[in-house]
Design a protein around this motif. Sequence first.
Motif, PDB file in Angstrom:
ATOM      1  N   LEU A  69      48.393  52.510  39.003  1.00  0.00           N
ATOM      2  CA  LEU A  69      48.522  51.528  40.087  1.00  0.00           C
ATOM      3  C   LEU A  69      49.987  51.128  40.222  1.00  0.00           C
ATOM      4  O   LEU A  69      50.774  51.280  39.282  1.00  0.00           O
ATOM      5  N   LYS A  70      50.297  50.592  41.395  1.00  0.00           N
ATOM      6  CA  LYS A  70      51.664  50.084  41.633  1.00  0.00           C
ATOM      7  C   LYS A  70      51.536  48.647  42.142  1.00  0.00           C
ATOM      8  O   LYS A  70      51.769  48.382  43.325  1.00  0.00           O
ATOM      9  N   PRO A  71      51.147  47.750  41.257  1.00  0.00           N
ATOM     10  CA  PRO A  71      50.845  46.379  41.700  1.00  0.00           C
ATOM     11  C   PRO A  71      52.126  45.557  41.853  1.00  0.00           C
ATOM     12  O   PRO A  71      52.384  44.633  41.080  1.00  0.00           O
ATOM     13  N   ARG A  72      52.902  45.888  42.871  1.00  0.00           N
ATOM     14  CA  ARG A  72      54.245  45.298  42.988  1.00  0.00           C
ATOM     15  C   ARG A  72      54.194  43.862  43.452  1.00  0.00           C
ATOM     16  O   ARG A  72      55.219  43.176  43.459  1.00  0.00           O
ATOM     17  N   PHE A  73      52.999  43.390  43.820  1.00  0.00           N
ATOM     18  CA  PHE A  73      52.837  41.987  44.179  1.00  0.00           C
ATOM     19  C   PHE A  73      52.667  41.109  42.936  1.00  0.00           C
ATOM     20  O   PHE A  73      52.579  39.890  43.050  1.00  0.00           O
ATOM     21  N   LEU A  74      52.582  41.736  41.755  1.00  0.00           N
ATOM     22  CA  LEU A  74      52.442  40.944  40.523  1.00  0.00           C
ATOM     23  C   LEU A  74      53.787  40.853  39.813  1.00  0.00           C
ATOM     24  O   LEU A  74      54.534  41.823  39.755  1.00  0.00           O
ATOM     25  N   MET A  75      54.063  39.678  39.258  1.00  0.00           N
ATOM     26  CA  MET A  75      55.255  39.512  38.431  1.00  0.00           C
ATOM     27  C   MET A  75      54.899  39.922  36.989  1.00  0.00           C
ATOM     28  O   MET A  75      53.721  39.920  36.623  1.00  0.00           O
ATOM     29  N   ALA A  76      55.933  40.201  36.212  1.00  0.00           N
ATOM     30  CA  ALA A  76      55.676  40.634  34.832  1.00  0.00           C
ATOM     31  C   ALA A  76      54.833  39.604  34.067  1.00  0.00           C
ATOM     32  O   ALA A  76      53.948  39.970  33.289  1.00  0.00           O
ATOM     33  N   TYR A  77      55.070  38.315  34.322  1.00  0.00           N
ATOM     34  CA  TYR A  77      54.313  37.302  33.569  1.00  0.00           C
ATOM     35  C   TYR A  77      52.834  37.248  33.996  1.00  0.00           C
ATOM     36  O   TYR A  77      52.021  36.600  33.356  1.00  0.00           O
ATOM     37  N   GLN A  78      52.513  37.972  35.056  1.00  0.00           N
ATOM     38  CA  GLN A  78      51.110  37.997  35.518  1.00  0.00           C
ATOM     39  C   GLN A  78      50.367  39.259  35.047  1.00  0.00           C
ATOM     40  O   GLN A  78      49.305  39.583  35.579  1.00  0.00           O
ATOM     41  N   GLN A  79      50.930  39.937  34.059  1.00  0.00           N
ATOM     42  CA  GLN A  79      50.347  41.207  33.615  1.00  0.00           C
ATOM     43  C   GLN A  79      48.873  41.114  33.229  1.00  0.00           C
ATOM     44  O   GLN A  79      48.115  42.053  33.379  1.00  0.00           O
ATOM     45  N   PHE A  80      48.478  39.948  32.722  1.00  0.00           N
ATOM     46  CA  PHE A  80      47.098  39.833  32.250  1.00  0.00           C
ATOM     47  C   PHE A  80      46.084  40.015  33.382  1.00  0.00           C
ATOM     48  O   PHE A  80      44.925  40.360  33.142  1.00  0.00           O
ATOM     49  N   GLN A 122      49.168  49.995  30.009  1.00  0.00           N
ATOM     50  CA  GLN A 122      50.596  50.125  29.717  1.00  0.00           C
ATOM     51  C   GLN A 122      51.361  49.953  31.031  1.00  0.00           C
ATOM     52  O   GLN A 122      51.112  50.690  31.985  1.00  0.00           O
ATOM     53  N   ASN A 123      52.237  48.970  31.069  1.00  0.00           N
ATOM     54  CA  ASN A 123      52.957  48.675  32.308  1.00  0.00           C
ATOM     55  C   ASN A 123      54.409  49.116  32.226  1.00  0.00           C
ATOM     56  O   ASN A 123      55.042  49.012  31.182  1.00  0.00           O
ATOM     57  N   VAL A 124      54.907  49.591  33.362  1.00  0.00           N
ATOM     58  CA  VAL A 124      56.338  49.876  33.461  1.00  0.00           C
ATOM     59  C   VAL A 124      56.922  48.741  34.297  1.00  0.00           C
ATOM     60  O   VAL A 124      56.557  48.565  35.462  1.00  0.00           O
ATOM     61  N   LEU A 125      57.795  47.943  33.665  1.00  0.00           N
ATOM     62  CA  LEU A 125      58.354  46.777  34.350  1.00  0.00           C
ATOM     63  C   LEU A 125      59.679  47.144  35.006  1.00  0.00           C
ATOM     64  O   LEU A 125      60.397  48.026  34.547  1.00  0.00           O
ATOM     65  N   GLY A 129      59.359  42.241  37.852  1.00  0.00           N
ATOM     66  CA  GLY A 129      58.112  42.714  38.464  1.00  0.00           C
ATOM     67  C   GLY A 129      57.465  43.856  37.691  1.00  0.00           C
ATOM     68  O   GLY A 129      57.999  44.347  36.696  1.00  0.00           O
ATOM     69  N   ILE A 130      56.299  44.263  38.167  1.00  0.00           N
ATOM     70  CA  ILE A 130      55.603  45.421  37.585  1.00  0.00           C
ATOM     71  C   ILE A 130      55.797  46.593  38.547  1.00  0.00           C
ATOM     72  O   ILE A 130      55.421  46.505  39.708  1.00  0.00           O
ATOM     73  N   LYS A 131      56.393  47.662  38.043  1.00  0.00           N
ATOM     74  CA  LYS A 131      56.639  48.814  38.904  1.00  0.00           C
ATOM     75  C   LYS A 131      55.407  49.723  38.926  1.00  0.00           C
ATOM     76  O   LYS A 131      54.905  50.093  39.975  1.00  0.00           O
ATOM     77  N   ASN A 132      54.939  50.065  37.742  1.00  0.00           N
ATOM     78  CA  ASN A 132      53.747  50.908  37.632  1.00  0.00           C
ATOM     79  C   ASN A 132      52.851  50.370  36.530  1.00  0.00           C
ATOM     80  O   ASN A 132      53.346  49.838  35.533  1.00  0.00           O
ATOM     81  N   ALA A 133      51.563  50.546  36.720  1.00  0.00           N
ATOM     82  CA  ALA A 133      50.613  50.167  35.669  1.00  0.00           C
ATOM     83  C   ALA A 133      49.728  51.363  35.383  1.00  0.00           C
ATOM     84  O   ALA A 133      49.259  52.038  36.296  1.00  0.00           O
ATOM     85  N   ILE A 134      49.532  51.623  34.089  1.00  0.00           N
ATOM     86  CA  ILE A 134      48.645  52.703  33.661  1.00  0.00           C
ATOM     87  C   ILE A 134      47.431  52.029  33.031  1.00  0.00           C
ATOM     88  O   ILE A 134      47.556  51.327  32.018  1.00  0.00           O
ATOM     89  N   LEU A 135      46.279  52.236  33.638  1.00  0.00           N
ATOM     90  CA  LEU A 135      45.057  51.604  33.143  1.00  0.00           C
ATOM     91  C   LEU A 135      44.222  52.675  32.436  1.00  0.00           C
ATOM     92  O   LEU A 135      43.629  53.538  33.085  1.00  0.00           O
ATOM     93  N   GLY A 136      44.223  52.640  31.115  1.00  0.00           N
ATOM     94  CA  GLY A 136      43.503  53.655  30.336  1.00  0.00           C
ATOM     95  C   GLY A 136      42.121  53.141  29.970  1.00  0.00           C
ATOM     96  O   GLY A 136      41.979  52.038  29.432  1.00  0.00           O
ATOM     97  N   ILE A 137      41.112  53.960  30.243  1.00  0.00           N
ATOM     98  CA  ILE A 137      39.722  53.550  30.001  1.00  0.00           C
ATOM     99  C   ILE A 137      39.042  54.597  29.126  1.00  0.00           C
ATOM    100  O   ILE A 137      39.038  55.797  29.461  1.00  0.00           O
TER     101      ILE A 137
END
Length: 250
Positions: A69-80, A122-125, A129-137
């Motif tokens: 995902l590329k949740p660029r509307f989220l700030m790093a402190y909103q990672q949760f 795992q997020n790439v900040l 901001g958050i540039k990319n998010a890797i959601l492993g399931i």
Amino acid sequence: MQRSIIIGRPTITFDTIDSTNDYAISLVSNSNPNEGTVIWAQYQSKGRGQIGSNWSADPGVSLLMSVILKPRFLMAYQQFTLNILVSLAVRSALASYDIDTHIKWPNDIYIDRKKICGILIQNVLQGKGIKNAILGIGLNVNQDHFDLSLPNPTSMRMVSGTVFDIADVKSTVCIHLQEYYHRLMEDGFELLKKEYVELLYLKDEVSEYVIDEEVVKGKILGITDIGKLQLEMDGEVRKLNFRELKYLHK
Ligand code: BTN
């Protein structure tokens, strides 16, 4: 708002890979994959778990996938927020198969006292901001036995007696993830947080935890906006990080 993100388009599939999360991280570092790209494998030779642990599963019995995902509307402190998103999506995907689960903070999916799914985000900040998010399931689907070293695993098959089509389970997880992602973008964080808190494992029950190497009794009340656990102990509410608390009874 972007309504057009399709989770699972494209889906890159492997029979064997080291780790779908590692592959997704190298993909976002070396190219510009679509938001919603899924990496799906039948087997991982070096599956990653939380806090540097391994995640192992026999070939072809488990859903092993990572979503970019590329949740660029989220700030790093909103990672949760992403932990909430994936937990709710997996929980509701399982509910669609009549499998009723809870969320063990921060993001394990539990049936009674047994773990059916692990999640590694795992997020790439970039800057704040958050540039990319890797959601492993890693979802246990058709296992009927587990390595004895695992404390309390279970699978969809073990709880329902049914053998599932893993491709079908993958598609269901993608659909629910897409639904929750759009909900997050449209309705915001608070509604998702409320739903997550209601589903927390052991919420409002007095149970035993280990904090600072001491066994304590406490009651989970909820989480803070940055994802700390609110635990009531002796009439006081403690706010705890992931590494500060262990569940005594898994
Ligand atoms: C946990 O320890 O509970 C998290 C386990 C996460 C496992 C999944 S399987 C697919 C993805 N790729 C990995 O290497 N890990 C995650």
